[in-house]
Write a protein that holds these residues in place. Structure first.
Motif, PDB file in Angstrom:
ATOM      1  N   ARG A   3       1.112  -1.544   0.440  1.00  0.00           N
ATOM      2  CA  ARG A   3      -0.389  -0.032  -0.118  1.00  0.00           C
ATOM      3  C   ARG A   3       0.391   1.197  -0.338  1.00  0.00           C
ATOM      4  N   SER A   5       1.159   5.272   0.370  1.00  0.00           N
ATOM      5  CA  SER A   5       0.490   6.877   0.699  1.00  0.00           C
ATOM      6  C   SER A   5      -0.262   7.641  -0.351  1.00  0.00           C
ATOM      7  N   LYS A  12       3.904   1.241   2.507  1.00  0.00           N
ATOM      8  CA  LYS A  12       3.370   1.615   3.895  1.00  0.00           C
ATOM      9  C   LYS A  12       4.591   0.358   3.798  1.00  0.00           C
ATOM     10  N   CYS A  19       4.965  -6.954   6.876  1.00  0.00           N
ATOM     11  CA  CYS A  19       3.424  -6.485   6.356  1.00  0.00           C
ATOM     12  C   CYS A  19       2.515  -6.860   7.779  1.00  0.00           C
ATOM     13  N   GLU A  26      -1.999  -3.026  14.105  1.00  0.00           N
ATOM     14  CA  GLU A  26      -2.847  -2.244  14.162  1.00  0.00           C
ATOM     15  C   GLU A  26      -4.219  -2.309  13.896  1.00  0.00           C
ATOM     16  N   GLU A  27      -4.348  -3.904  13.136  1.00  0.00           N
ATOM     17  CA  GLU A  27      -5.891  -3.402  13.186  1.00  0.00           C
ATOM     18  C   GLU A  27      -5.969  -5.426  14.308  1.00  0.00           C
ATOM     19  N   THR A 101      -7.785  -4.970   1.135  1.00  0.00           N
ATOM     20  CA  THR A 101      -7.675  -3.275   1.404  1.00  0.00           C
ATOM     21  C   THR A 101      -7.582  -2.394   2.174  1.00  0.00           C
ATOM     22  N   ASP A 102      -9.287  -2.415   2.755  1.00  0.00           N
ATOM     23  CA  ASP A 102      -9.258  -1.456   3.461  1.00  0.00           C
ATOM     24  C   ASP A 102      -8.900  -1.408   4.678  1.00  0.00           C
ATOM     25  N   GLU A 103      -8.426   0.039   4.717  1.00  0.00           N
ATOM     26  CA  GLU A 103      -7.479   0.346   5.226  1.00  0.00           C
ATOM     27  C   GLU A 103      -7.816   0.407   6.742  1.00  0.00           C
ATOM     28  N   SER A 104      -7.434   0.174   8.132  1.00  0.00           N
ATOM     29  CA  SER A 104      -8.047  -0.088   9.046  1.00  0.00           C
ATOM     30  C   SER A 104      -8.183   1.326   9.985  1.00  0.00           C
ATOM     31  N   ASP A 105      -7.498   2.521   9.756  1.00  0.00           N
ATOM     32  CA  ASP A 105      -8.640   3.752  10.003  1.00  0.00           C
ATOM     33  C   ASP A 105     -10.160   4.458   9.294  1.00  0.00           C
ATOM     34  N   GLN A 106     -10.545   4.068   8.203  1.00  0.00           N
ATOM     35  CA  GLN A 106     -11.282   4.425   6.910  1.00  0.00           C
ATOM     36  C   GLN A 106     -12.807   3.179   7.195  1.00  0.00           C
TER      37      GLN A 106
END
Length: 164
Positions: A3, A5, A12, A19, A26-27, A101-106
């Protein structure tokens, strides 16, 4: 995969293990399994179609009186089985990739059904078939080789089993 940015061009992740570590941090552990439900749906249904198609085509194309399909029959049956399986698998593969690919913050997607609905709502049903053409072009020759190898191994094991 990597990914990138939008703010910078630096990846990333620095590799597979990095990874894994970043996603787990993060998740949590569950982050490593995003898209698992779509993967299961994709693989269960497409595998069933894959082997059923191969078997049915071999049986249909093999001349009466022969108990094993010939080389050309195996090639064609394997190729078409792979194409049909990927035709069925592609929509779930698209959903799986989007969920992964859905980002953890989104957190755009709440799950498989939500991801499918949102994707179709925003981009139309054609979004579910992204990559289908390339999947099929790749699937035909790859699965020809897979089933030729499969039949060769079966015949080899039959040969050695019947010798003893």
């Amino acid at each position: 995969f990597c990914r990138i940015s939008p703010a910078c061009s630096k990846p990333k992740y620095r590799g597979s293990l990095h990874c894994l570590k970043v996603i787990a941090k993060e998740e949590g552990f569950g982050g490593l399994y995003k898209g698992c439900s779509a993967l299961l749906c994709r693989d269960c249904s497409s595998s069933a179609i894959y082997f059923l198609t191969y078997s049915a085509l071999c049986e249909w194309l093999t001349p009466a009186g022969r108990n094993k399909p010939g080389f050309l029959v195996v090639l064609l049956s394997g190729g078409f089985a792979g194409v049909l399986a990927w035709g069925l698998a592609t929509p779930m593969d698209v959903i799986k990739s989007r969920m992964q690919t859905d980002e953890s913050d989104q957190h755009k997607y709440k799950g498989l059904v939500h991801c499918a609905r949102e994707s179709v709502r925003k981009e139309g049903a054609k979004v579910l078939f992204k990559g289908l053409g390339l999947n099929c072009i790749r699937a035909f020759p790859v699965n020809m080789v897979v089933f030729v190898t499969y039949e060769a191994v079966l015949r080899l094991t039959d040969h050695y089993t019947n010798k003893k």
